[in-house]
Motif scaffolding. Structure first.
Motif, PDB file in Angstrom:
ATOM      1  N   ASP A 292      -4.465  -2.820 -11.648  1.00 35.69           N
ATOM      2  CA  ASP A 292      -4.840  -3.995 -10.865  1.00 35.69           C
ATOM      3  C   ASP A 292      -6.029  -4.650 -11.556  1.00 35.69           C
ATOM      4  O   ASP A 292      -7.108  -4.065 -11.656  1.00 35.69           O
ATOM      5  CB  ASP A 292      -5.208  -3.551  -9.441  1.00 35.69           C
ATOM      6  CG  ASP A 292      -5.365  -4.753  -8.511  1.00 35.69           C
ATOM      7  OD1 ASP A 292      -5.321  -5.893  -9.028  1.00 35.69           O
ATOM      8  OD2 ASP A 292      -5.521  -4.548  -7.297  1.00 35.69           O
TER       9      ASP A 292
ATOM     10  N   LYS B 177      -3.498   1.126  -9.178  1.00 38.75           N
ATOM     11  CA  LYS B 177      -3.089   1.104  -7.769  1.00 38.75           C
ATOM     12  C   LYS B 177      -1.581   1.280  -7.679  1.00 38.75           C
ATOM     13  O   LYS B 177      -0.887   1.135  -8.692  1.00 38.75           O
ATOM     14  CB  LYS B 177      -3.488  -0.222  -7.105  1.00 38.75           C
ATOM     15  CG  LYS B 177      -4.965  -0.352  -6.869  1.00 38.75           C
ATOM     16  CD  LYS B 177      -5.243  -1.453  -5.896  1.00 38.75           C
ATOM     17  CE  LYS B 177      -6.409  -1.087  -5.007  1.00 38.75           C
ATOM     18  NZ  LYS B 177      -6.508  -1.992  -3.879  1.00 38.75           N
ATOM     19  N   ARG B 178      -1.129   1.572  -6.462  1.00 37.19           N
ATOM     20  CA  ARG B 178       0.315   1.744  -6.277  1.00 37.19           C
ATOM     21  C   ARG B 178       1.058   0.436  -6.533  1.00 37.19           C
ATOM     22  O   ARG B 178       0.499  -0.649  -6.354  1.00 37.19           O
ATOM     23  CB  ARG B 178       0.612   2.185  -4.837  1.00 37.19           C
ATOM     24  CG  ARG B 178       0.232   3.607  -4.587  1.00 37.19           C
ATOM     25  CD  ARG B 178       0.787   4.060  -3.266  1.00 37.19           C
ATOM     26  NE  ARG B 178       0.037   5.244  -2.856  1.00 37.19           N
ATOM     27  CZ  ARG B 178      -1.015   5.208  -2.053  1.00 37.19           C
ATOM     28  NH1 ARG B 178      -1.427   4.069  -1.559  1.00 37.19           N
ATOM     29  NH2 ARG B 178      -1.638   6.316  -1.756  1.00 37.19           N
ATOM     30  N   ARG B 179       2.304   0.561  -6.955  1.00 36.77           N
ATOM     31  CA  ARG B 179       3.086  -0.649  -7.222  1.00 36.77           C
ATOM     32  C   ARG B 179       3.455  -1.336  -5.895  1.00 36.77           C
ATOM     33  O   ARG B 179       3.550  -2.550  -5.822  1.00 36.77           O
ATOM     34  CB  ARG B 179       4.349  -0.267  -7.982  1.00 36.77           C
ATOM     35  CG  ARG B 179       5.101  -1.454  -8.551  1.00 36.77           C
ATOM     36  CD  ARG B 179       6.278  -0.991  -9.358  1.00 36.77           C
ATOM     37  NE  ARG B 179       5.873  -0.362 -10.616  1.00 36.77           N
ATOM     38  CZ  ARG B 179       5.595  -1.042 -11.724  1.00 36.77           C
ATOM     39  NH1 ARG B 179       5.686  -2.360 -11.731  1.00 36.77           N
ATOM     40  NH2 ARG B 179       5.245  -0.436 -12.817  1.00 36.77           N
ATOM     41  N   TRP B 180       3.703  -0.513  -4.838  1.00 33.53           N
ATOM     42  CA  TRP B 180       4.026  -1.104  -3.547  1.00 33.53           C
ATOM     43  C   TRP B 180       3.521  -0.199  -2.437  1.00 33.53           C
ATOM     44  O   TRP B 180       3.084   0.913  -2.698  1.00 33.53           O
ATOM     45  CB  TRP B 180       5.514  -1.376  -3.396  1.00 33.53           C
ATOM     46  CG  TRP B 180       6.409  -0.251  -3.849  1.00 33.53           C
ATOM     47  CD1 TRP B 180       6.977  -0.127  -5.068  1.00 33.53           C
ATOM     48  CD2 TRP B 180       6.762   0.908  -3.112  1.00 33.53           C
ATOM     49  NE1 TRP B 180       7.670   1.022  -5.160  1.00 33.53           N
ATOM     50  CE2 TRP B 180       7.566   1.677  -3.964  1.00 33.53           C
ATOM     51  CE3 TRP B 180       6.477   1.368  -1.835  1.00 33.53           C
ATOM     52  CZ2 TRP B 180       8.099   2.897  -3.570  1.00 33.53           C
ATOM     53  CZ3 TRP B 180       7.019   2.571  -1.453  1.00 33.53           C
ATOM     54  CH2 TRP B 180       7.833   3.326  -2.300  1.00 33.53           C
TER      55      TRP B 180
ATOM     56  N   ASP C   2      -1.790  -7.233  -3.525  1.00 32.75           N
ATOM     57  CA  ASP C   2      -1.368  -7.249  -2.113  1.00 32.75           C
ATOM     58  C   ASP C   2      -1.530  -8.656  -1.571  1.00 32.75           C
ATOM     59  O   ASP C   2      -2.655  -9.129  -1.357  1.00 32.75           O
ATOM     60  CB  ASP C   2      -2.233  -6.255  -1.322  1.00 32.75           C
ATOM     61  CG  ASP C   2      -1.669  -6.051   0.069  1.00 32.75           C
ATOM     62  OD1 ASP C   2      -0.716  -6.781   0.428  1.00 32.75           O
ATOM     63  OD2 ASP C   2      -2.163  -5.166   0.775  1.00 32.75           O
TER      64      ASP C   2
ATOM     65  N   ASN D 116       4.899   4.557 -10.978  1.00 36.15           N
ATOM     66  CA  ASN D 116       4.440   4.453  -9.604  1.00 36.15           C
ATOM     67  C   ASN D 116       3.129   3.681  -9.501  1.00 36.15           C
ATOM     68  O   ASN D 116       2.907   2.933  -8.560  1.00 36.15           O
ATOM     69  CB  ASN D 116       4.268   5.857  -9.041  1.00 36.15           C
ATOM     70  CG  ASN D 116       4.526   5.879  -7.557  1.00 36.15           C
ATOM     71  OD1 ASN D 116       4.827   4.830  -6.985  1.00 36.15           O
ATOM     72  ND2 ASN D 116       4.412   7.030  -6.951  1.00 36.15           N
TER      73      ASN D 116
ATOM     74  N   ARG E  19      -1.589  -1.404  -2.164  1.00 35.31           N
ATOM     75  CA  ARG E  19      -0.886  -1.702  -3.412  1.00 35.31           C
ATOM     76  C   ARG E  19      -1.648  -2.750  -4.214  1.00 35.31           C
ATOM     77  O   ARG E  19      -2.515  -3.464  -3.683  1.00 35.31           O
ATOM     78  CB  ARG E  19       0.529  -2.192  -3.107  1.00 35.31           C
ATOM     79  CG  ARG E  19       0.598  -3.466  -2.293  1.00 35.31           C
ATOM     80  CD  ARG E  19       2.043  -3.878  -2.138  1.00 35.31           C
ATOM     81  NE  ARG E  19       2.184  -5.010  -1.241  1.00 35.31           N
ATOM     82  CZ  ARG E  19       2.449  -4.897   0.049  1.00 35.31           C
ATOM     83  NH1 ARG E  19       2.527  -3.710   0.599  1.00 35.31           N
ATOM     84  NH2 ARG E  19       2.599  -5.989   0.773  1.00 35.31           N
TER      85      ARG E  19
END
Lengths: 361, 180
Positions: free
Chosen positions: A96, A103-106, A113, A92, A110
């Motif tokens: 970065d 950070k979140r993948r999406w 970005d 997940n 994210r």
């Protein structure tokens, strides 16, 4: 405590041996098994009595509704199964490099970005005046829309509804109501919202246009209501043609009938001249002998007036223009004798026509 | 309950005028008080203003009838006269038919009037003209439509229909539960 013996009792033994004995032995065995199970449980001594600690009671109920059916596979799932594509689980969070954090993948916040970039490179092949940010936004919106469309198509396919195509394709055979709607929409699609559009002679006003009916109040102004109704009546009267052709033709026909009737009456009167003359003698005392033809006419007129008196009773009750339907006898002879002779016969005919069942022999 | 719309008034007047012609004016414009037409449950009632005001005290679903029911609007917005309207049609009728005493019962049982039962008929009655049917003693029995003109009536055979039955006072008993 409840013990269930799931093994079916052997019916052969049950029939062969004594039934009571068999059941008793079965119950004893089961009770022994139950007690064995109880002895396996932890025990303790309470006031010199050995007490087994029973487990927590549980009752497993069957579920109320059948288990839900699995969702039918989407088009992609079908394709993936065909090609043997398997889902790979991705983590997940991802590292970065720019922000130096996980950070979140999406989704929101994210990593990598691309919507947050303040500068975009214009590709060499692209139009230099094109707004690359707007282009990207538009592309994103289209992807979302396409995804939504695919989702709806998947649902439609799952429910075995005809999968809708893209856009509004014209159907082969439009129904009457569809055509009416189309005409109505087309008429309203002018600069003046269809205000000056002509109507076809028998075209009906479109229904369900969203306009609500409005009625007059139940107890409103009675005098205006009356006036409105009188106006309607005036218009209705005005529409009627002054000359009612049907009525005129009927009147003409009636006049012709009267004429032919009077001619018929006049003809046989000549043949039965002798009788008429005798009556006329009685009446006028021979005063009319000199003008036979004219006197004959006068006689008939008098007879007619007599008949009028007989039916004047009804005339007085009805409107002025009512016609006695009981016709003269077919002979049309003005002679009194004939009239008197034919009268009982006429009543007989009437009886027969109206109430034949009760006619006396 | 509500007043009639213009279209409804027109359809009703057109139907009424088949029987009483321009005498509708006498129903609308009465010297003895204000009378009006009101629609309730698709039925048209002829009510005096006084009774109408009293009727407003009764809720719509509880109100069965008020005044005189003239008829009802069908689902296709046509107007059908009911026998209850006879009290107002008979005095103003323009075209009348008298039936013989022997044929009275047949008419009151809902049958058409045959030539054999025809006593008298108003002169110059056109075909399909609305007529009020009377007994020979001048008691209004119902109304119908002339199947033949007066001229034709004289020639036809006794078993042919002269007046098509539309409503008769026998309905007060036969369809007691639907007449309001």
């Amino acid at each position: 405590m409840l013990a269930l013996d799931k093994n079916p009792p052997s019916i052969r033994e049950f029939r062969e041996n004594k039934k009571d004995e068999f059941l008793r032995s079965l119950a004893r065995d089961n009770a022994q098994l139950l007690l064995n199970e109880i002895w396996k449980l932890p025990t303790e001594r309470v006031d010199e009595v050995i007490v087994a600690k029973l487990p927590e009671p549980t009752t497993r109920l069957p579920r109320e509704k059948p288990p839900p059916k699995p969702r039918p596979p989407t088009k992609w799932e079908e394709f993936a199964k065909l090609k043997g594509i398997q889902k790979k689980k991705k983590t997940n969070l991802m590292w970065d490099d720019v922000h130096k954090e996980w950070k979140r993948r999406w989704g929101y916040k994210r990593a990598k970005d691309d919507t947050k970039e303040w500068l975009l490179e214009v590709p060499e092949t692209a139009d230099p005046n094109e707004d690359q940010f707007a282009k990207r936004n538009k592309a994103k919106k289209e992807r979302v829309a396409k995804n939504e469309l695919n989702r709806l198509r998947n649902i439609a396919r799952a429910q075995k509804i005809k999968v809708p195509g893209i856009g509004l394709a014209p159907t082969g055979q439009q129904s009457k109501s569809e055509l009416e709607k189309a005409v109505h929409v087309a008429k309203l699609s002018t600069a003046s919202v269809g205000k000056f559009q002509d109507r076809l002679p028998k075209e009906k006003a479109p229904r369900n246009t969203g306009k609500k009916r409005k009625f007059q109040p139940l107890i409103g102004d009675f005098s205006t209501e009356k006036q409105k109704q009188l106006d309607i009546l005036k218009i209705m009267d005005g529409k009627k043609p002054r000359l009612d052709i049907n009525k005129a033709v009927n009147k003409q026909m009636r006049e012709e009938d009267m004429e032919s009737d009077s001619k018929k009456k006049a003809l046989p009167a000549v043949s039965s001249r002798a009788k008429t003359r005798a009556i006329l003698h009685l009446w006028a005392g021979g005063a009319l002998r000199k003008a036979r033809s004219s006197g004959l006419l006068a006689g008939t007129q008098r007879l007619r007036s007599q008949r009028g008196g007989e039916e004047g009773l009804f005339l007085a009750l009805g409107p002025g223009a009512s016609l006695p339907l009981v016709r003269d006898p077919a002979h049309g002879s003005p002679s009194l004798l004939h009239r008197i002779l034919s009268k009982p016969r006429r009543t007989c005919q009437c009886q027969g026509a109206t109430n034949g069942a009760f006619q006396p022999d | 309950m509500r007043p009639l719309t213009e279209d409804e008034t027109k359809t009703m007047f057109e139907k009424l005028s088949k029987y009483i012609g321009e005498n509708i004016k006498l129903l609308v414009d009465r010297p003895d008080g204000t009378y009006c037409f009101r629609l309730h449950n698709d039925r048209v009632y002829y009510v005096s203003e006084k009774i109408l005001k009293l009727a407003t005290n009764i809720s719509r679903d509880k109100l069965v009838s008020v005044g005189t029911c003239f008829g009802k609007f069908t689902k296709t917005q046509k107007f059908r006269l009911h026998i209850t309207a006879l009290d107002f049609l008979a005095p103003y009728a323009k075209f009348k038919v008298w039936v013989k005493p022997g044929a009275e019962q047949s008419f009151l049982y809902g049958n058409h009037v045959m030539k054999s039962g025809l006593g008298r008929i108003t002169e110059n009655t056109a075909q399909y003209q609305g007529v009020v049917v009377y007994s020979m003693a001048d008691v209004p029995l119902g109304f119908g439509v002339a199947a033949k003109t007066t001229q034709e009536c004289r020639r036809v055979d006794p078993m042919s229909i002269v007046v098509f039955h539309q409503a008769d006072i026998g309905e007060f008993i036969r369809s007691e539960d639907t007449l309001t």
